[in-house]
Design a protein around this motif. Structure first.
Motif, PDB file in Angstrom:
ATOM      1  N   UNK A 482      34.397 -35.235 -19.731  1.00 47.88           N
ATOM      2  CA  UNK A 482      35.488 -34.663 -18.928  1.00 47.88           C
ATOM      3  C   UNK A 482      35.483 -33.135 -19.026  1.00 47.88           C
ATOM      4  N   UNK A 483      35.127 -32.623 -20.198  1.00 46.35           N
ATOM      5  CA  UNK A 483      35.111 -31.159 -20.390  1.00 46.35           C
ATOM      6  C   UNK A 483      34.144 -30.507 -19.408  1.00 46.35           C
ATOM      7  N   UNK A 484      33.006 -31.163 -19.138  1.00 47.34           N
ATOM      8  CA  UNK A 484      32.045 -30.612 -18.184  1.00 47.34           C
ATOM      9  C   UNK A 484      32.676 -30.528 -16.799  1.00 47.34           C
ATOM     10  N   UNK A 595      30.975 -31.352  -0.185  1.00 49.64           N
ATOM     11  CA  UNK A 595      29.856 -32.006  -0.877  1.00 49.64           C
ATOM     12  C   UNK A 595      29.523 -31.254  -2.152  1.00 49.64           C
ATOM     13  N   UNK A 596      29.550 -29.908  -2.061  1.00 49.23           N
ATOM     14  CA  UNK A 596      29.268 -29.113  -3.270  1.00 49.23           C
ATOM     15  C   UNK A 596      30.349 -29.384  -4.313  1.00 49.23           C
ATOM     16  N   UNK A 597      31.605 -29.428  -3.868  1.00 46.24           N
ATOM     17  CA  UNK A 597      32.712 -29.670  -4.812  1.00 46.24           C
ATOM     18  C   UNK A 597      32.507 -31.018  -5.505  1.00 46.24           C
ATOM     19  N   UNK A 598      32.186 -32.054  -4.715  1.00 39.76           N
ATOM     20  CA  UNK A 598      32.003 -33.392  -5.318  1.00 39.76           C
ATOM     21  C   UNK A 598      30.849 -33.379  -6.305  1.00 39.76           C
ATOM     22  N   UNK A 599      29.730 -32.815  -5.894  1.00 35.82           N
ATOM     23  CA  UNK A 599      28.548 -32.853  -6.767  1.00 35.82           C
ATOM     24  C   UNK A 599      28.779 -32.042  -8.037  1.00 35.82           C
ATOM     25  N   UNK A 600      29.503 -30.960  -7.937  1.00 35.83           N
ATOM     26  CA  UNK A 600      29.733 -30.144  -9.140  1.00 35.83           C
ATOM     27  C   UNK A 600      30.830 -30.720 -10.025  1.00 35.83           C
ATOM     28  N   UNK A 601      31.603 -31.655  -9.473  1.00 32.84           N
ATOM     29  CA  UNK A 601      32.578 -32.358 -10.325  1.00 32.84           C
ATOM     30  C   UNK A 601      31.908 -33.509 -11.060  1.00 32.84           C
ATOM     31  N   UNK A 602      30.994 -34.209 -10.370  1.00 38.41           N
ATOM     32  CA  UNK A 602      30.470 -35.479 -10.911  1.00 38.41           C
ATOM     33  C   UNK A 602      29.142 -35.315 -11.629  1.00 38.41           C
TER      34      UNK A 602
END
Ligand code: T1G
Length: 682
Positions: A482-484, A595-602
């Protein structure tokens, strides 16, 4: 196992008794289906036999199709064909149901002419929980038996109907006491032999029930727009009103195969087995030599009270210990008030509340932990406090007692070192609210003994929890990953994303709530305090806290909460603050696409999961997924972060992480070189 082992054939005078014997749950594997077909065929040809009883050994009548076969090519006889074969028998079959008849097991019982059940029996069609619909005639036989609306509710809810309710609905014809089950089943079988078979496939449907059914279906379609299995169930039951039985069964089978091959069902079946696999810990017996019987909890705050309630709810006597009488009294009030919420909601009766409260004794002073088999410390997250408590506990607790800390990130090795019994010290990281969330991260140190682990895992399972064994590192598995994600939330807010955009991306992905709304709900000051203690920075979150914006509790955080509203609204003040922080940090703001937001969250979480596996902090990729499914509400239809990584492809994930590292200059985004190797670690 030979075909005859998984099905036994006997007789009671002129009635053949065919018994399922495929431990542990009589799953309808290929061997069982073949043996059943042979046994029915044999009995049907035997002139000395008038009727057939279908019985089962073990506590489960039949858990349905063998789910582990779904990823293999189907092998005849397929279950629908076996049930169609039963329809061709000249002699009746009566099901003697002494346990749970689920999925294909329930459909097997529905293909019988009648069903006799013991009080502990149950009938259910839980296929929906696997992203499927009943695929062996259930969507055609059940509506003919109990009506389309009741059948719709049973199939889309997936919950079993206990024997009494099954009797009232008409699923069960009779209730028998366990010792009379076979005899009564044989008697009913003879009766049906005299009267003629009661094939459900030969029954018509009440067309007048269609409008009521359609009304219920419309509500369900709106509520579950992303669950194809719900739409399939509705379509298939609708077929039972018009299309002929065999054609409707063919259509049902087509719908079933389409769902079975889909990513959603694959993820849900994966999650089913992942949860069960996590119970198997190498070198640790599933049954402890000395089970935990009494429990003490140190600390009557939110976590301590929740933990004590979990044990009391499961029937354990619990001593909840505070530092003084006032603290003990406050803890008692807190627990009583929490139970009262459930009583008001109607999910707990007043007498159950009284019973559960009576199991908890609220005391002042560590001496009261003396008699407990398991002592769980849930005090303040400070190493000095842990040192004091574990040092004193070591002298007070029984020599064989297990001492557990509920810490969510402190070093359990160090805490074990405060005692002279490190082999009996471990972490039990409950998730809040502890009396609701099923996940417990059981943290083993290098010295934790197998017996201490076995005792703790068995106790956690007795609570109905899902314990997952993890190793010691900062944040263990869930919070470390989660920290990441949290780091990227802050960085993307700095670069130009908004809280609303970030939360919307994650809720569209399937999470119930986004990270910013979650932060505002939990209180931004909690992680702010931890960052200050560990010297880490999160410029945007730090600035919000420095401005006194802790979230809902202060009326503003990432969002504003006008008049104490629980639902936040976008706040221009917060956006202004973020722009100022970007300027101060010298970060040029830009538009980030979703898409960038999703990929950088997951993807960074997946990368951290791979590192965790390589370090041996988690034993399997599926253990990590169980943690995320049950500790953080990862969307179950996506299986978990590591399953999702396998579906997306680790190479693509590594490529995207490299690209973001280049684009942002954030080296922490560089992918772990063993990402691909670790994603599917068994
Ligand atoms: N297939 C294969 N293995 C199964 C299984 C199944 N259906 N059910 C359980 N197991 C394994 C499980 O993995 C575990 O293995 C062991 O049995 C004990 O299970 C055509 C398509 C029956 C209530 O969804 O709900 O029929 O870990 O720990 O707590 O329409 O098992 O020991 O190696 O859960 O006593 C629909 C799933 C299938 C029911 C017993 N049926 N099972 O609970 O034991 S699809 C289900 C359960 C279908 C048809 C469709 C529970 C249980 P291991 P357990 P339990």
């Amino acid at each position: 196992m030979s075909a005859m082992d998984v099905v036994k054939v006997g007789r009671q005078d002129d009635v053949a008794v065919v018994t399922l014997n495929n431990a542990p749950v009589n799953a309808l594997s290929h061997a069982v289906r073949s043996a059943l077909q042979a046994a029915f065929h044999e009995a049907d040809r035997d002139d000395a036999i008038r009727a057939i009883v279908l019985a089962a050994n073990g506590k489960v009548f039949c858990a349905g199709a063998d789910i582990s076969e779904f990823d293999q090519p189907p092998r005849a006889p397929l279950l629908p064909d076996l049930l169609a074969f039963m329809d061709t028998l000249a002699k009746p079959v009566v099901a003697a149901v002494g346990g749970a008849a689920l999925g294909g097991g329930c459909e097997l019982a529905l293909a019988c002419d009648a069903r006799i059940a013991t009080p502990s029996a149950g009938f259910g069609l839980p296929e929906v929980k696997l992203g499927l619909l009943p695929g062996a005639g259930g969507t055609q036989r059940l509506p003919r038996l109990i009506g389309a609306a009741a059948a719709l509710e049973m199939m889309t809810g997936g919950e079993p109907r206990k024997a009494e309710e099954a009797l009232a609905l008409g699923i069960a014809d009779r209730i028998a006491t366990p010792q009379d089950l076979l005899a009564e089943a044989a008697a009913l079988a003879r009766q049906v032999a005299g009267e003629g078979r009661r094939r459900l496939s030969a029954r018509g449907m009440d067309a007048g029930a269609l409008p009521g059914f359609e009304e219920k279906a419309a509500v369900l379609v709106n509520k579950h727009e992303d669950a194809d299995e719900i739409a399939a169930i509705i379509a298939s039951i609708r077929n039972s009103f018009g299309t002929d039985f065999a054609a409707a069964c063919r259509e049902e089978q087509a719908l079933f195969q389409k769902l079975r091959q889909g990513a959603r069902s694959k993820a849900l079946r994966y999650a089913f087995f992942a949860e069960r696999r996590s119970a198997h810990v190498e070198g640790v017996s599933p049954k402890p030599e000395k089970p935990i019987e009494t429990v003490a909890v140190i600390g009557g705050g939110t976590m301590g009270s929740g933990i004590a309630m979990s044990f009391a709810n499961a029937g354990f006597p619990v001593t909840l210990i505070e530092t003084d009488e006032e603290g003990a009294a406050r803890a008692q009030e807190r627990v009583g008030a929490t139970y009262d919420i459930s009583v008001r909601r109607g999910s707990l009766s007043a007498e159950d509340k009284t019973q559960r409260m009576a199991r908890i004794s609220f005391k002042a002073g560590l001496d009261h932990a003396a008699g407990a088999d398991l002592v769980i410390e849930a005090a303040f997250e400070d190493m000095g406090v842990k040192r004091d408590i574990f040092g004193r506990l070591d002298a007070v607790a029984r020599p064989d007692a297990v001492l557990a800390t509920n810490t969510s990130y402190l070093d359990v090795e160090a805490i074990a070192g405060f005692t002279a019994r490190p082999q009996q010290v471990l972490g039990m990281h409950f998730f809040s609210p502890a009396n609701v969330m099923r996940l417990v991260e059981v943290v083993r140190t290098g010295k934790t003994s197998p017996e201490a682990l076995a005792r703790t895992l068995a106790a956690a399972r007795a609570l109905g929890k899902l314990p997952v064994v993890v190793g010691v590192c900062h944040g263990f598995v869930g919070n470390r990953m989660l920290a990441r994600r949290s780091e990227q939330v802050d960085r993307m807010l700095l670069e130009g994303a908004t809280p609303a955009q970030i939360d919307a991306v994650l809720t569209r992905f399937g999470f119930r709530m986004g990270p910013c709304a979650m932060g505002d709900m939990a209180g931004l000051d909690i992680s702010w305090r931890m960052r200050k203690a560990t010297g880490r920075r999160a410029p945007v979150a730090d600035a919000l806290c420095e401005a006194g914006r802790f979230g809902q509790k202060t009326g503003a955080g990432y969002y504003a909460y006008p008049q104490g509203a629980r639902q936040g609204v976008e706040d221009p003040e917060a956006l202004k603050l973020m722009e100022a922080v970007s300027a101060r940090e010298g970060v040029a703001r830009r538009i980030l696409d979703d898409q960038e937001v999703l990929e950088r969250l997951v993807y960074p979480m997946i990368d951290e999961g791979a590192r965790i596996l390589a370090e041996g902090i988690a034993a399997r990729a599926s253990d990590i997924d169980v943690i995320w499914l049950h500790g953080y509400n990862w969307p179950r239809g996506l299986g978990g972060p590591m399953h999702y990584a396998g579906e997306v492809g680790p190479d693509l994930i590594a490529e995207r992480l490299d690209a973001y590292a280049e684009q942002t200059g954030d080296a922490s985004l560089r992918p772990f070189e063993r990402l691909g190797e670790m994603v599917g670690k068994k």
